[in-house]
Write an enzyme that holds these catalytic residues in place. Structure first.
Site, PDB file in Angstrom:
ATOM      1  N   GLY A  14      27.251  18.204   5.302  1.00 23.99           N
ATOM      2  CA  GLY A  14      28.086  18.091   4.423  1.00 23.99           C
ATOM      3  C   GLY A  14      27.880  16.693   3.467  1.00 23.99           C
ATOM      4  O   GLY A  14      28.815  15.939   3.089  1.00 23.99           O
ATOM      5  N   SER A  15      26.616  16.015   3.486  1.00 25.63           N
ATOM      6  CA  SER A  15      26.400  15.096   2.560  1.00 25.63           C
ATOM      7  C   SER A  15      26.737  15.390   1.089  1.00 25.63           C
ATOM      8  O   SER A  15      27.234  14.183   0.426  1.00 25.63           O
ATOM      9  CB  SER A  15      24.933  14.735   2.814  1.00 25.63           C
ATOM     10  OG  SER A  15      23.935  15.394   2.413  1.00 25.63           O
ATOM     11  N   MET A  95      26.223  28.100   3.867  1.00 23.11           N
ATOM     12  CA  MET A  95      24.924  29.081   4.245  1.00 23.11           C
ATOM     13  C   MET A  95      25.430  30.469   4.468  1.00 23.11           C
ATOM     14  O   MET A  95      25.062  30.946   5.683  1.00 23.11           O
ATOM     15  CB  MET A  95      24.349  28.338   5.429  1.00 23.11           C
ATOM     16  CG  MET A  95      23.839  27.093   5.273  1.00 23.11           C
ATOM     17  SD  MET A  95      22.921  26.773   3.931  1.00 23.11           S
ATOM     18  CE  MET A  95      21.076  27.033   4.306  1.00 23.11           C
ATOM     19  N   ASN A 110      26.245  26.864  -7.371  1.00 26.55           N
ATOM     20  CA  ASN A 110      25.542  26.595  -6.153  1.00 26.55           C
ATOM     21  C   ASN A 110      24.394  25.463  -6.390  1.00 26.55           C
ATOM     22  O   ASN A 110      23.640  25.277  -7.429  1.00 26.55           O
ATOM     23  CB  ASN A 110      24.934  27.555  -5.842  1.00 26.55           C
ATOM     24  CG  ASN A 110      24.096  27.785  -4.093  1.00 26.55           C
ATOM     25  OD1 ASN A 110      24.483  26.943  -3.371  1.00 26.55           O
ATOM     26  ND2 ASN A 110      22.871  28.176  -4.098  1.00 26.55           N
ATOM     27  N   HIS A 112      20.489  24.202  -5.050  1.00 30.80           N
ATOM     28  CA  HIS A 112      19.648  24.880  -4.438  1.00 30.80           C
ATOM     29  C   HIS A 112      18.275  23.728  -4.289  1.00 30.80           C
ATOM     30  O   HIS A 112      17.857  23.292  -5.562  1.00 30.80           O
ATOM     31  CB  HIS A 112      19.055  26.064  -5.086  1.00 30.80           C
ATOM     32  CG  HIS A 112      18.041  26.797  -4.007  1.00 30.80           C
ATOM     33  ND1 HIS A 112      18.286  27.524  -2.971  1.00 30.80           N
ATOM     34  CD2 HIS A 112      16.583  26.795  -4.192  1.00 30.80           C
ATOM     35  CE1 HIS A 112      17.217  27.960  -2.565  1.00 30.80           C
ATOM     36  NE2 HIS A 112      16.335  27.575  -3.330  1.00 30.80           N
TER      37      HIS A 112
HETATM   38  C1  GRF Z   1      21.042  20.847   0.766  1.00 32.05           C
HETATM   39  O1  GRF Z   1      19.689  20.668   0.982  1.00 32.05           O
HETATM   40  C2  GRF Z   1      21.268  22.130  -0.076  1.00 32.05           C
HETATM   41  O2  GRF Z   1      20.516  22.220  -1.190  1.00 32.05           O
HETATM   42  C3  GRF Z   1      20.882  23.364   0.786  1.00 32.05           C
HETATM   43  O3  GRF Z   1      21.666  22.935   2.223  1.00 32.05           O
HETATM   44  C4  GRF Z   1      21.644  21.450   2.178  1.00 32.05           C
HETATM   45  C5  GRF Z   1      23.291  21.037   2.707  1.00 32.05           C
HETATM   46  O4  GRF Z   1      23.031  19.665   2.861  1.00 32.05           O
HETATM   47  N1  GRF Z   1      21.546  24.465   0.397  1.00 32.05           N
HETATM   48  P1  GRF Z   1      24.380  19.087   3.106  1.00 32.05           P
HETATM   49  O5  GRF Z   1      25.185  19.702   4.092  1.00 32.05           O
HETATM   50  O6  GRF Z   1      25.108  18.756   1.903  1.00 32.05           O
HETATM   51  O7  GRF Z   1      24.065  17.519   3.716  1.00 32.05           O
END
Ligand code: GRF
Length: 190
Positions: A14-15, A95, A110, A112
């Protein structure tokens, strides 16, 4: 003043959710007040739940395992998003592959971690690091029925020479934390 409501869907750390909250939640741009009105996860153990809570946002938890089919899970998510009167749904580390039940009913973007259309799918960071390309980057795109295949909204690229994998990953996340809030502001305030 206009108010535009955002839903953030996440599955883990969730960053990106946190960077969106910090940079756009309850802030006004171009006479448009942006509000994160829904944080939603499919994973009851996602660390993002705690991150959102720090800002007073209680996440809706919808475990995908409680549903027999992808479509019935998607129907539930669409129902919750519609009930919150959302203008833009943001997949930030969500995911789950989404079916047409979702893509035809919800306006979503989204994040990516590659320069699409290269390196679609779940292993983009590793694949892009290991490729012999000299540049890598991050994309924000519209969510369509094709996985990581909707129209590209924005991209930021960088030269990847001489970076260790850890430095590379860190750089990707740093860019993600900038590009996604910027895309949200651009879409909702024009
Ligand atoms: C990110 O690298 C995003 O691009 C990918 O999953 C990761 C999620 O990171 N789809 P976070 O949970 O937001 O820290």
């Amino acid at each position: 003043m206009r108010v535009k409501k955002i839903a953030i869907l996440f599955s883990g750390n969730g960053s990106n959710l946190e960077s969106i909250i910090q940079k756009v939640h309850n802030k006004t741009f171009n006479n448009t007040h942006l509000q994160v009105a829904l944080t939603l996860t499919n994973n009851p153990n996602a660390y993002g739940i705690q991150r959102a809570q720090k800002y007073g946002l209680t996440s809706v938890i919808i475990p995908h395992k409680d549903f027999l089919t992808r479509q019935s899970f998607d129907e539930k998510i669409v129902e919750v998003i519609k009930a919150h009167d959302i203008n833009l749904t943001v997949l930030a580390g969500f995911m789950r592959i989404l079916s047409e039940v979702f893509t035809t009913n919800v306006k979503a973007i989204n994040l990516h971690p590659s320069l699409l259309p290269l390196f679609k799918g779940a292993n983009a960071i590793k694949q892009s690091y290991e490729s012999d390309m000299k540049v890598a980057g991050v994309s924000v795109h519209e969510v369509s029925k094709e996985l990581d295949g909707g129209a590209i909204i924005d991209q930021i690229a960088f030269r990847k020479e001489n970076l260790s994998f850890e430095e590379f990953e860190e750089k990707i996340h740093q860019i993600e934390h900038e590009i996604l809030p910027q895309a949200i502001i651009k879409i909702l305030t024009k």
